[in-house]
Enzyme design. Structure first.
Site, PDB file in Angstrom:
ATOM      1  N   CYS A 109      35.319  35.021  39.029  1.00  0.00           N
ATOM      2  CA  CYS A 109      34.558  36.072  39.523  1.00  0.00           C
ATOM      3  C   CYS A 109      33.138  35.697  38.935  1.00  0.00           C
ATOM      4  O   CYS A 109      33.057  34.189  39.666  1.00  0.00           O
ATOM      5  CB  CYS A 109      34.456  37.449  38.975  1.00  0.00           C
ATOM      6  SG  CYS A 109      33.849  38.367  38.510  1.00  0.00           S
ATOM      7  N   HIS A 213      40.035  39.042  41.115  1.00  0.00           N
ATOM      8  CA  HIS A 213      40.185  39.064  39.834  1.00  0.00           C
ATOM      9  C   HIS A 213      41.809  38.918  39.805  1.00  0.00           C
ATOM     10  O   HIS A 213      42.244  39.869  39.001  1.00  0.00           O
ATOM     11  CB  HIS A 213      40.133  40.121  38.296  1.00  0.00           C
ATOM     12  CG  HIS A 213      38.700  39.973  38.107  1.00  0.00           C
ATOM     13  ND1 HIS A 213      38.194  39.526  36.980  1.00  0.00           N
ATOM     14  CD2 HIS A 213      37.534  40.405  38.610  1.00  0.00           C
ATOM     15  CE1 HIS A 213      36.382  39.237  37.018  1.00  0.00           C
ATOM     16  NE2 HIS A 213      36.304  39.978  37.750  1.00  0.00           N
ATOM     17  N   GLU A 215      43.642  37.850  37.535  1.00  0.00           N
ATOM     18  CA  GLU A 215      44.542  38.016  36.226  1.00  0.00           C
ATOM     19  C   GLU A 215      45.050  39.431  36.354  1.00  0.00           C
ATOM     20  O   GLU A 215      45.756  40.046  35.262  1.00  0.00           O
ATOM     21  CB  GLU A 215      43.529  37.997  34.618  1.00  0.00           C
ATOM     22  CG  GLU A 215      42.506  38.679  34.335  1.00  0.00           C
ATOM     23  CD  GLU A 215      41.600  38.833  35.569  1.00  0.00           C
ATOM     24  OE1 GLU A 215      41.294  37.638  37.138  1.00  0.00           O
ATOM     25  OE2 GLU A 215      40.623  39.519  35.525  1.00  0.00           O
TER      26      GLU A 215
END
Ligand code: MN
Length: 240
Positions: A109, A213, A215
């Protein structure tokens, strides 16, 4: 040997104390994929990171605030969000030093945008103002793991190798985006409106930026779990 992966920290200056933080999902994903995450705070002399990076096998630049537009020779637009030049300088220096040392770099990001600016590129400061016809890129209010929009992936890329498909859905929490690509970078994924969603280095060093994202999707979808595994494997090549 497990690879040691440096994770840049954001500056927490709004709470009762001044400190450095990293969202736990980055730490969990690196740990889960077989790497050892190490958080890096901001220090006075960013050139000292050269010494720190000698002990690191990888670098992750996470998400965070907007990037100060003077780093790409623009004045702030009205819709620019919160900026912090200290962290911009720190992270761009980390990217340059890691690249020079041949250390694999993953930007997520804001981190993806930091890589682009560090390589001399520029950003759209606010997608809705710059591209009124763009699709939604900010799913704030939805869960972090909610899939939001489609991306199309270029065949000759690490990302295609990781995902094993031409397109998939990702989450999206950004209002800035890559405009002019930095030198030595290529676009490897785009949203249906043309917004650049992933970049990679054109050379033989591992540099990857993703606008979504992964994660938050680690351990839920194989594709995003594989992204961290692939990155950790790249870092492991140095950890001998
Ligand atoms: Mn997006």
């Amino acid at each position: 040997m497990k690879p040691v992966i440096a994770v840049s920290s954001y500056i927490a200056d709004k709470d009762v104390f001044y400190g450095y933080g990293t969202s736990g999902d980055y730490i969990k994903a690196i740990d889960g994929a077989g790497g050892i995450p190490v958080q890096l705070p901001t220090i006075k002399n960013t050139s000292d990171y050269e010494q720190v990076l000698r002990h690191m096998d990888g670098l992750l630049i996470p998400g965070g605030c907007d990037i100060a537009p003077y780093f790409f020779s623009e004045q702030p637009e009205k819709a620019l969000g919160r900026i912090n030049a200290l962290i911009d300088r720190q992270e761009m220096e980390l990217v340059r030093l890691a690249y020079d040392a041949g250390i694999p770099i993953l930007g997520i990001c804001r981190g993806h945008q930091v890589i682009n600016v560090a390589f001399g590129g520029s950003l759209y400061q606010d997608i809705p103002s710059a591209m009124p016809e763009a699709i939604g890129h900010d799913q704030s209010g939805c869960k972090r793991e909610e899939l939001y929009h489609k991306i199309d992936i270029q065949p000759a890329s690490y990302l295609h190798q990781i995902f094993g498909k031409d397109s998939l859905y990702v989450n999206s929490f950004h209002h800035q985006a890559v405009k002019q690509l930095g030198d030595g970078l290529k676009t490897v994924a785009t949203a249906p409106d043309g917004v650049i969603e992933a970049i990679e280095g054109t050379g033989d060093r591992f540099v990857m930026g993703v606008q979504f994202h992964p994660e938050n999707l680690y351990g839920i979808y194989t594709e995003f779990t594989n992204l961290f595994r692939f990155f950790v494997e790249e870092c492991k090549k140095r950890a001998i």
